[in-house]
Design a protein around this motif. Structure first.
Motif, PDB file in Angstrom:
ATOM      1  N   ARG A   1       2.610   4.407  -1.383  1.00  0.00           N
ATOM      2  CA  ARG A   1       2.312   5.300  -2.735  1.00  0.00           C
ATOM      3  C   ARG A   1       3.424   5.578  -3.296  1.00  0.00           C
ATOM      4  NH1 ARG A   1      -2.055   3.341  -3.524  1.00  0.00           N
ATOM      5  NH2 ARG A   1      -2.678   5.196  -4.785  1.00  0.00           N
TER       6      ARG A   1
ATOM      7  N   GLN B   1       0.849  -1.201  -0.039  1.00  0.00           N
ATOM      8  CA  GLN B   1      -0.027   0.050  -0.113  1.00  0.00           C
ATOM      9  C   GLN B   1       0.798   1.189  -0.055  1.00  0.00           C
ATOM     10  OE1 GLN B   1      -2.623  -0.266   3.486  1.00  0.00           O
ATOM     11  NE2 GLN B   1      -4.091  -1.644   2.223  1.00  0.00           N
TER      12      GLN B   1
ATOM     13  N   THR C   1      -5.192  15.240  -4.315  1.00  0.00           N
ATOM     14  CA  THR C   1      -6.393  14.667  -5.039  1.00  0.00           C
ATOM     15  C   THR C   1      -7.429  14.178  -4.124  1.00  0.00           C
ATOM     16  OG1 THR C   1      -5.016  13.807  -6.879  1.00  0.00           O
ATOM     17  CG2 THR C   1      -7.164  12.918  -6.902  1.00  0.00           C
ATOM     18  N   HIS C   2      -7.317  13.557  -3.123  1.00  0.00           N
ATOM     19  CA  HIS C   2      -8.166  12.793  -2.226  1.00  0.00           C
ATOM     20  C   HIS C   2      -8.437  13.431  -1.051  1.00  0.00           C
ATOM     21  CE1 HIS C   2      -8.416   9.553  -5.284  1.00  0.00           C
ATOM     22  NE2 HIS C   2      -6.914   9.439  -5.224  1.00  0.00           N
ATOM     23  N   HIS C   3      -7.407  14.221  -0.392  1.00  0.00           N
ATOM     24  CA  HIS C   3      -7.280  14.963   0.808  1.00  0.00           C
ATOM     25  C   HIS C   3      -7.322  16.220   0.908  1.00  0.00           C
ATOM     26  CE1 HIS C   3      -7.298  10.756   2.442  1.00  0.00           C
ATOM     27  NE2 HIS C   3      -6.304  10.348   1.456  1.00  0.00           N
TER      28      HIS C   3
ATOM     29  N   PRO D   1       3.085  10.176  -2.909  1.00  0.00           N
ATOM     30  CA  PRO D   1       1.838  10.615  -1.848  1.00  0.00           C
ATOM     31  C   PRO D   1       1.566  12.040  -2.108  1.00  0.00           C
ATOM     32  CG  PRO D   1       4.275  10.175  -0.993  1.00  0.00           C
ATOM     33  CD  PRO D   1       4.296   9.593  -2.382  1.00  0.00           C
TER      34      PRO D   1
ATOM     35  N   ASN E   1       0.601  13.655  -4.444  1.00  0.00           N
ATOM     36  CA  ASN E   1      -0.524  13.334  -5.603  1.00  0.00           C
ATOM     37  C   ASN E   1      -1.847  12.914  -4.904  1.00  0.00           C
ATOM     38  OD1 ASN E   1       1.070  14.695  -7.505  1.00  0.00           O
ATOM     39  ND2 ASN E   1       1.507  12.704  -8.666  1.00  0.00           N
ATOM     40  N   ASP E   2      -1.580  11.884  -4.167  1.00  0.00           N
ATOM     41  CA  ASP E   2      -2.889  11.359  -3.269  1.00  0.00           C
ATOM     42  C   ASP E   2      -3.315  12.491  -2.544  1.00  0.00           C
ATOM     43  OD1 ASP E   2      -2.503   9.322  -4.993  1.00  0.00           O
ATOM     44  OD2 ASP E   2      -1.583   8.025  -3.387  1.00  0.00           O
TER      45      ASP E   2
ATOM     46  N   VAL F   1      -0.212   8.040   3.363  1.00  0.00           N
ATOM     47  CA  VAL F   1       0.181   9.323   2.996  1.00  0.00           C
ATOM     48  C   VAL F   1       0.304  10.275   4.209  1.00  0.00           C
ATOM     49  CG1 VAL F   1      -0.820   9.273   0.736  1.00  0.00           C
ATOM     50  CG2 VAL F   1      -2.350  10.150   2.514  1.00  0.00           C
TER      51      VAL F   1
END
Length: 460
Positions: A227, A225, A236-238, A230, A232-233, A364
């Motif tokens: 990344r 898991q 994008t998501h947080h 990290p 970018n994540d 992340v």
């Protein structure tokens, strides 16, 4: 078939808290020594000017530069912390900080080297800021992931106990130096506190090198898991969590106003620099008790409530603190310094280390907390400079500075209200938008069916 997956290492919250405390002590030792030197020494030795106010503002600007470098360090070191592990990055940050601090103590002054001297000072300050951008977030992430649910606030608060220890240690070193005659202070005296940081570096490196990687990162690596990007994540998501944590981090402006700006302001109205240093350091030293107490309180009543107590109290108490300085009444200054820093600001310092890290999932977490926290801390870095510009003439010249601190803290409080409460959230649900809903399902009564009993037993 034999499984190749080994179980993650055991949690070692006490050892992690000790390692976090020592690293934070180094960071804030350097923070306080540099801040004191910026207020009392660097304006004379590195930024000579016919106007002392201009020289002081230039000196405070070098203090702020370190905060500009922090988000860069957060991005770079956070990336490696989420890719390679918390422990490796935590070893790198302590070495970078120590080398930069020692080198500052070796710098030639403006009279010796001209414009090259302040350029070198700024460059080393950038290295300090780059390292500090990852230090607090890394130490917080490491301790959160080594601590059990219901105790994360208490154990992770020791990151900022390190702040109190570091500032107190810096004062023990800097106070007698500040009382030296000007000739001694401006030649060799100011260098000693920077050189002594090497002692803290050696101790911290030894402790951290004997600490295991966190169970959460080890499990993420075993389950593939980790990344690749990290940041970018996180974006994008947080991104909502980034905005909230950055907003809440604006409360840190109160810390730099208290520890850096108020020192120069007090000396300008006639308070002895040694006396003011003793008051500031004494109030911070007393927070060694208040910070873990606030961390423990946040485990009991929640992160939000504890931080909001600190926000409201801090915003209100900055007014009498600055007023007391304007009167040069040492007793009043000491009383309101205790109220502002030892009591109310401890409610922020004892909680943000766990609360901010808990907003992000493990893969992340380092990057998410580091980047968002350091974006908010930018204002803290510039707060002494802004305050020096806002400071007016006359007995009430401190009022614009107090309103500035209160507004920054108020914005931080609004951001805290929008964050997820995480004090009772199991580690596997941290950073998830449905965490509170899932916790409610887990805590609600379940039918006593044969299928349900094993699940209930595993959650107890």
């Amino acid at each position: 078939m034999t499984s190749t997956t080994s179980s993650p290492p055991a949690m070692t919250p006490r050892r992690a808290a000790t390692a976090a405390l020592l690293g934070s002590a180094l960071e804030y030792y350097d923070f306080f020594v540099y801040g004191a030197a910026a207020a009392l020494v660097f304006n004379v030795l590195f930024f000579p000017s016919g106007d002392p106010t201009v020289a002081l503002i230039a000196s405070f600007a070098t203090f702020a530069v370190g905060y500009v470098a922090r988000p860069v360090g957060a991005v770079v070191m956070g990336h490696f912390g989420d890719r390679l592990g918390r422990k490796r990055v935590m070893l790198a940050t302590v070495v970078m900080m120590g080398v930069a601090s020692f080198a500052i103590g070796c710098l030639p002054t403006y009279d010796q080297l001209g414009l090259v001297a302040p350029v070198l000072l700024v460059a080393l300050r950038v290295v300090q800021g780059f390292s500090a951008g990852a230090e607090s977030a890394g130490a917080s992430t490491l301790t959160v992931e080594h601590s059990p649910v219901g105790r994360r606030g208490f154990f992770t608060s020791f990151v900022m106990v390190g702040y109190a220890v570091g500032c107190s240690l810096a004062t023990v070193v800097f106070l007698p130096i500040a009382m030296l005659p000007h000739d001694a202070l401006y030649t060799w005296g100011w260098r000693i506190p920077f050189w002594l940081s090497a002692v803290v570096v050696v101790i911290t490196y030894y402790v951290r090198s004997h600490l295991d990687e966190t169970p959460a990162f080890t499990e993420a690596r075993q389950e593939d898991q980790v990344r690749k990007r990290p940041l970018n994540d996180v974006i994008t998501h947080h991104w909502r969590d980034v905005i909230r944590v950055a907003g809440a981090s604006l409360m840190a402006s109160m810390q730099t106003l208290f520890a850096v700006f108020s020192l120069s302001y007090a000396t300008s109205v006639g308070v002895e620099r040694g006396t003011m240093l003793a008051i500031i350091s004494g109030s911070i030293a007393l927070s060694i008790i208040g910070i873990p107490a606030a961390g423990y309180l946040s485990d009991v009543i929640g992160r939000k409530r504890t931080m909001l107590i600190g926000a409201v109290g801090g915003a209100l108490s900055i007014f009498p603190y600055l007023w007391a300085i304007s009167t040069a009444n040492v007793m009043l200054i000491a009383i309101f310094a205790f109220v502002n820093m030892s009591l109310f600001f401890s409610c922020y310092n004892g909680v943000w280390t766990s609360f901010f890290a808990e907003q992000f999932p493990a893969p992340v977490r380092f990057t998410g907390m580091a980047v968002s926290n350091q974006l908010g801390n930018l204002l803290a870095g510039f707060a002494p400079l802004i305050a020096a510009v806002l400071l007016g003439a006359g007995p009430s010249g401190w009022l614009p500075v107090a309103f500035f601190g209160a507004i920054a803290t108020g914005i931080g409080a609004i951001a805290v209200i929008g964050m997820r409460e995480t004090s009772k959230t199991p580690a596997e649900f941290l950073g998830g938008p449905r965490a509170e809903e899932l916790i409610g399902q887990l805590s609600s009564p379940q039918p006593a069916t044969p299928a349900a009993r094993p699940a209930d037993a595993t959650m107890s």
